[in-house]
Write an enzyme that holds these catalytic residues in place. Structure first.
Site, PDB file in Angstrom:
ATOM      1  N   CYS A  28       0.830  -1.203   0.000  1.00 61.18           N
ATOM      2  CA  CYS A  28       0.000   0.000   0.000  1.00 61.18           C
ATOM      3  C   CYS A  28       0.873   1.265   0.000  1.00 61.18           C
ATOM      4  O   CYS A  28       1.625   1.510   0.947  1.00 61.18           O
ATOM      5  CB  CYS A  28      -0.914  -0.027   1.225  1.00 61.18           C
ATOM      6  SG  CYS A  28      -1.769   1.513   1.567  1.00 61.18           S
ATOM      7  N   CYS A  31       0.165   3.606   2.857  1.00 60.17           N
ATOM      8  CA  CYS A  31       0.738   3.080   4.106  1.00 60.17           C
ATOM      9  C   CYS A  31       2.224   3.445   4.224  1.00 60.17           C
ATOM     10  O   CYS A  31       2.705   3.770   5.305  1.00 60.17           O
ATOM     11  CB  CYS A  31       0.571   1.558   4.184  1.00 60.17           C
ATOM     12  SG  CYS A  31      -1.145   1.009   4.181  1.00 60.17           S
TER      13      CYS A  31
END
Length: 102
Positions: A28, A31
C-alpha cells in the site's frame, strides 16, 4: 513508541491502556507515506502498534478492517474509535486528542 504487532503478541501488547493501532499492507503506497508520519510520533508518549494485515488476517477480521491504512483506537482492549486513510502528523494528533484526554 512504535511496536510491530502480530497474531502472536497482539493481546499481550495491545490490550491494556490506550493504544493506537495502524493496520497496513506492505504493498500500500498510502501506508508507506503514513509510516513517515508515524515516525514523527515515535518519541511521543503515544503508544502506537502497527499490524501487517497480510501477515495477520485474523486481526484484520477481528477488527473489521476493509481498507489500508486503518487506525483502531483501543482502551483497555475495547475499541473506542476507528478511522481510515492517510493522515498527516497534525491530522493524526487532532483525531487522537479526544482519546488522549484523561
Amino acid at each position: 513508541m512504535i511496536i510491530e504487532l502480530n497474531e502472536d503478541n497482539f493481546d499481550s501488547e495491545a490490550l491494556s491502556g490506550l493504544k493506537v493501532i495502524e493496520f497496513y499492507a506492505t504493498w500500500c503506497m498510502y501506508c508507506k507515506k503514513q509510516r513517515i508520519e508515524l515516525g514523527e510520533l515515535e518519541n511521543s508518549d503515544i503508544r502506537i502498534g502497527i499490524v501487517d494485515g497480510d501477515e495477520s488476517p485474523n486481526l484484520v477480521k477481528r477488527y473489521g478492517i476493509r481498507a489500508y491504512p486503518t487506525f483502531v483506537i483501543l482502551k483497555d482492549g475495547e475499541k473506542i474509535g476507528q478511522f481510515s486513510g492517510f493522515h498527516t502528523k497534525a491530522e493524526l494528533l487532532n483525531r487522537l486528542m479526544k482519546y488522549l484526554q484523561p
